[in-house]
Design a protein around this motif. Sequence first.
Motif, PDB file in Angstrom:
ATOM      1  N   ILE A 131       0.875  -1.194   0.061  1.00  0.00           N
ATOM      2  CA  ILE A 131      -0.118   0.046   0.192  1.00  0.00           C
ATOM      3  C   ILE A 131       0.934   1.119   0.033  1.00  0.00           C
ATOM      4  O   ILE A 131       1.818   1.326   0.737  1.00  0.00           O
ATOM      5  N   CYS A 148      -2.639   0.243  -4.177  1.00  0.00           N
ATOM      6  CA  CYS A 148      -2.427  -0.940  -3.654  1.00  0.00           C
ATOM      7  C   CYS A 148      -1.630  -1.729  -5.107  1.00  0.00           C
ATOM      8  O   CYS A 148      -2.422  -1.613  -6.131  1.00  0.00           O
ATOM      9  N   TRP A 161     -10.444  -3.723  -1.379  1.00  0.00           N
ATOM     10  CA  TRP A 161     -10.436  -2.936  -0.117  1.00  0.00           C
ATOM     11  C   TRP A 161     -11.270  -2.977   0.947  1.00  0.00           C
ATOM     12  O   TRP A 161     -12.393  -3.315   0.700  1.00  0.00           O
ATOM     13  N   CYS A 205      -5.691  -4.069   2.020  1.00  0.00           N
ATOM     14  CA  CYS A 205      -5.650  -4.528   0.610  1.00  0.00           C
ATOM     15  C   CYS A 205      -5.546  -5.993   0.483  1.00  0.00           C
ATOM     16  O   CYS A 205      -4.554  -6.588   0.930  1.00  0.00           O
TER      17      CYS A 205
END
Length: 435
Positions: A131, A148, A161, A205
Motif C-alpha cells: 500500500i 495497492c 479494499w 488490501c
Amino acid sequence: MPPPALGFLLLLACFGAARGNLSRDESQPTTSDETVVAGGTVVLKCQVEDPDDSSLQWSNPAQQTLYFGEKRALRDNRIQLERSTPNELTISISDVVLSDEGEYTCSIFTMPVRTAKALVTVLGIPQKPQIFGHEQPIDEEKIARLTCRSSGSKPAAQLRWKKGNKELKDEGTEVVEDPNGKTFTVSSRVEFRVTKEDNEAEVTCTVDHESLQNSERSTTQKLQVHYKPTAKIEPHPQYPREGEKLQLQCDGQGNPIPQEFLWEKEGSDVPLQLSSDSVLIFPFLNKSDSGTYVCTATSSMGSVVAKYNLDVSDLSQLPTPHVHSTPAPPPGPSQPISHASMATASSFTPAPIQDASPVPSTSSTYHAVIGGVVAVIVFLLLSLLIVLGHYLIRHKGTYLTHEAKGSDDAPDADTAIINAEGGQASSDDKKEYFI
C-alpha cells in the motif's frame, strides 16, 4: 474376372480396412491437461490399450525427450519416473517454474507413429500486496489517495479494499505485463475523505487468485490523521479551599498533541504563564485568587480555549459543587462553547512578565507558620500561670504563737524579754495549731 470373384475381393478389402481402423484406435495413446502452481509438482500420465510391441515416450515443449520407456533421456533431477509398463508411462516434474509451461507430447512408435498432447499450465503466485500513499499524516477533511500493488500473478490477480470492516470501492485497476513476459502486476486505487475518527483506522488490501487455493494474501496499514486539538481544565483537589495547594491541569488532546499552553486570568492584561507545561500551580490559595482562568492549548493544527471558574472557600465552609471548568465563549450561536481556532501561539506576543505567577510568595507561608508557633507558646505560658496561681491560693493561711506573750505591757525592753521568757516557760505544755 467372373462376378463372384470380384465380390470376394471387395469383401477382403473391407475386412482389412475395418481391421486397420480397430488397430489404430487401440494403439492411440491418451493424456490429460494439467494445471500446477509455480513451485509445485505436476504428474503426466500416458496410457495406451495396445502398445503393439512398442514403447511410450514423453517429450517436453522443446521436443526434448524426457523418458523413453523406463530410460531417462534428459538429465534433470526434477523429472522422475513414476510408472513404466507396456501400457503406461507416468512421470513427475517437481519445483515447477513458469518456463515449464507448454504442450508435452506422449508418443508411441508404431506404424505410423501415434502421439497425444498434454497442456501444462503454470500459475504465477501473486506477491504480497503493498500500500502506498499512507506514509505522511493526512489532515482531517482532506482526501486520502491510496494505491495497492501486487506483482507476479498469472493470470492477473484481483485486488479489493476494506477500511475497518467496511468495503471500499476502488477508483480503477491497472494491469501491466511483467518484464518476464509471463506474469502481471496489478494496481488498484481508492479515494475517500478522512475525519477525526479515521485516526489509527486500519486499511486493508487483499489479493485474490486461484493459485492461493482459497487462502488470502493481504496487507494492512494504519492511517494517521491530524485534527484540531481539544482541551479541558481539571482542578486538583476538585474543591479548593483557602490555605490549600491547588493545581489546574489543562488537559489537551489532539493529533498532534498540543505542546504550548498559555494561562491567563480574565480581567488581567498580563498573561500568567506561557510554556510547554500544562499545569498552573497555586502553593497557598487566597480569596484574592478567585476568578476565571483561561488556558489556550496550541498545536500545529490550531488552538483551543478552555476556562475554569475558581471560587476560593473558607476553611470552615463545606465544599460547594459550583466550582467548575467552562469552555471559551462561542463566537456565534452555532459554535461550541469550547472551540478551536487556527491562530497559533506564535502570533501572540505576551508581556515581558509572562512567567509571573498569581500565587503569593513562599515567605508569607513561613510567616504564617511562625505566627502559629508563637501563638501556641503564648497559650501554654498563660495556662501555666493560671494553674500556678490557683495552686498558691488554695495553700495560703495564717497561724498564732505564744512566744511573745506578756511583752506587750512591759515598760522597757529588758522587762519585755524577761516576761517573754517566763511566758514561754509557762506554755511548754501548750500545742500550736496551723490553719
